[in-house]
Write a protein that holds these residues in place. Sequence first.
Motif, short mmCIF file in Angstrom:
data_model
loop_
_atom_site.label_atom_id
_atom_site.label_comp_id
_atom_site.label_asym_id
_atom_site.label_seq_id
_atom_site.Cartn_x
_atom_site.Cartn_y
_atom_site.Cartn_z
N GLY A 1 0.81 -1.20 0.00
CA GLY A 1 0.00 0.00 0.00
C GLY A 1 0.85 1.25 0.00
O GLY A 1 0.46 2.28 0.57
N ALA A 2 2.02 1.18 -0.65
CA ALA A 2 2.95 2.31 -0.65
C ALA A 2 2.38 3.49 -1.43
O ALA A 2 1.75 3.32 -2.47
CB ALA A 2 4.29 1.89 -1.23
N ASP A 3 2.65 4.67 -0.93
CA ASP A 3 2.24 5.89 -1.60
C ASP A 3 3.31 6.39 -2.56
O ASP A 3 3.02 7.11 -3.52
CB ASP A 3 1.93 6.98 -0.57
CG ASP A 3 0.80 6.59 0.34
OD1 ASP A 3 -0.37 6.74 -0.06
OD2 ASP A 3 1.07 6.10 1.46
N LYS A 4 4.58 6.04 -2.29
CA LYS A 4 5.70 6.41 -3.13
C LYS A 4 6.67 5.24 -3.20
O LYS A 4 6.81 4.47 -2.24
CB LYS A 4 6.44 7.64 -2.58
CG LYS A 4 5.59 8.87 -2.30
CD LYS A 4 5.09 9.52 -3.56
CE LYS A 4 4.39 10.85 -3.29
NZ LYS A 4 3.32 10.82 -2.31
N LEU A 5 7.35 5.13 -4.33
CA LEU A 5 8.41 4.15 -4.52
C LEU A 5 9.69 4.92 -4.80
O LEU A 5 9.79 5.63 -5.80
CB LEU A 5 8.08 3.23 -5.69
CG LEU A 5 9.16 2.25 -6.17
CD1 LEU A 5 9.61 1.35 -5.03
CD2 LEU A 5 8.64 1.42 -7.34
N LEU A 6 10.68 4.81 -3.90
CA LEU A 6 11.89 5.61 -3.98
C LEU A 6 13.09 4.74 -4.36
O LEU A 6 13.27 3.65 -3.82
CB LEU A 6 12.17 6.30 -2.63
CG LEU A 6 11.41 7.60 -2.34
CD1 LEU A 6 9.90 7.37 -2.35
CD2 LEU A 6 11.84 8.16 -0.99
N THR A 7 13.90 5.24 -5.29
CA THR A 7 15.12 4.54 -5.68
C THR A 7 16.30 5.51 -5.58
O THR A 7 16.14 6.72 -5.56
CB THR A 7 15.01 4.01 -7.12
OG1 THR A 7 14.73 5.08 -8.02
CG2 THR A 7 13.91 2.96 -7.23
N GLY A 8 17.51 4.93 -5.53
CA GLY A 8 18.70 5.72 -5.24
C GLY A 8 19.48 6.19 -6.45
O GLY A 8 20.70 6.27 -6.39
N HIS A 9 18.81 6.53 -7.53
CA HIS A 9 19.51 7.03 -8.71
C HIS A 9 20.13 8.39 -8.43
O HIS A 9 19.46 9.30 -7.92
CB HIS A 9 18.55 7.14 -9.90
CG HIS A 9 18.03 5.83 -10.38
ND1 HIS A 9 17.02 5.15 -9.73
CD2 HIS A 9 18.39 5.06 -11.44
CE1 HIS A 9 16.77 4.02 -10.38
NE2 HIS A 9 17.59 3.94 -11.41
#
Length: 320
Positions: A162-170
């Motif tokens: 149920g995530a509101d954001k998906l964050l990656t380390g680019h």
Amino acid sequence: MNCTKCDRDAVVHAAYSGAHLCEHHLRASVEKRVRRRIRQDGLIGDDATPESPETWLIGLSGGKDSVVLTSILEETFAEDPRIELVALTIHEGIEGYRDESLDAASELADGLDIHHEVVSYTDEFDLEMDDVVEKDPEGMAACAYCGVFRRDLLADYAESFGADKLLTGHNLDDEAQTALMNFFEGDVAQMAKHFDASLGPFDERTETDEFVPRAKPLRDVPEKEVALYAHLADLPVHMAECPHSTEAYRGEIQDLLLDMEERHPGTRHSIMAGYEELAKLAASAYGAKDSDLGECERCGNATTREVCRTCQLTEAVHAV
């Protein structure tokens, strides 16, 4: 050389700004840029409250970028009840590589007391990247397979949590390389996919992550500074390169950008500033339409095809 901001010894020269920074001010600068990007991209939704917090899923590989991002996010939101962080590590099945990075990711998550999930290609797709590389049914680079599988899993688990954001380390180098590759290839449609008016130009939309916005809070920070931050902060990081990494074209772009940056400091930032404007124009003309999406007849994921790319590739591998 002394730090531009104090009398301590400088540990880095940021040629694009002319600043020499000591350990303290380098770390503060990286953290400031991440937090500024979070504000500028409006990542904290207006509806986020202590009673109804947002969930942010972080793709935590154990490499320097995702480790630094996770550490800064935890420090930033540790006392903010509006945001809950969850870390996801994907084990691709690469012998002698992913086990060590998984150890780094687990050590970091345990130390920060962040909920940490681990998933694997074996459990999800009944395959390992070592086998995919050996069989190579599509005649593609290993990164092409892996990129599809990873995006699919990140999107699936973001939705399941149920995530509101998906964050990656680019980081800045990653994004400038991608921008230049898309430009050189004349891929206007891909530029459009990288833009979202609410989160900036690098909310990358794909077949399977249509409904969970992606964000890249490290995208203003050069790779060298991210690596130095990880070292100075003594974070658990797995620094080795993937043994299957064969993106020769991206490597050429990387070398070109490093050379241009050395001779013309600020090149990466200029590329990104221009690319934002191009992405806005591309999005207005080529933006993806939700009406074009259907369901994969195999797995049910959103796709513009009858069978999504993940299912196509996994079936091709198993058929060999």
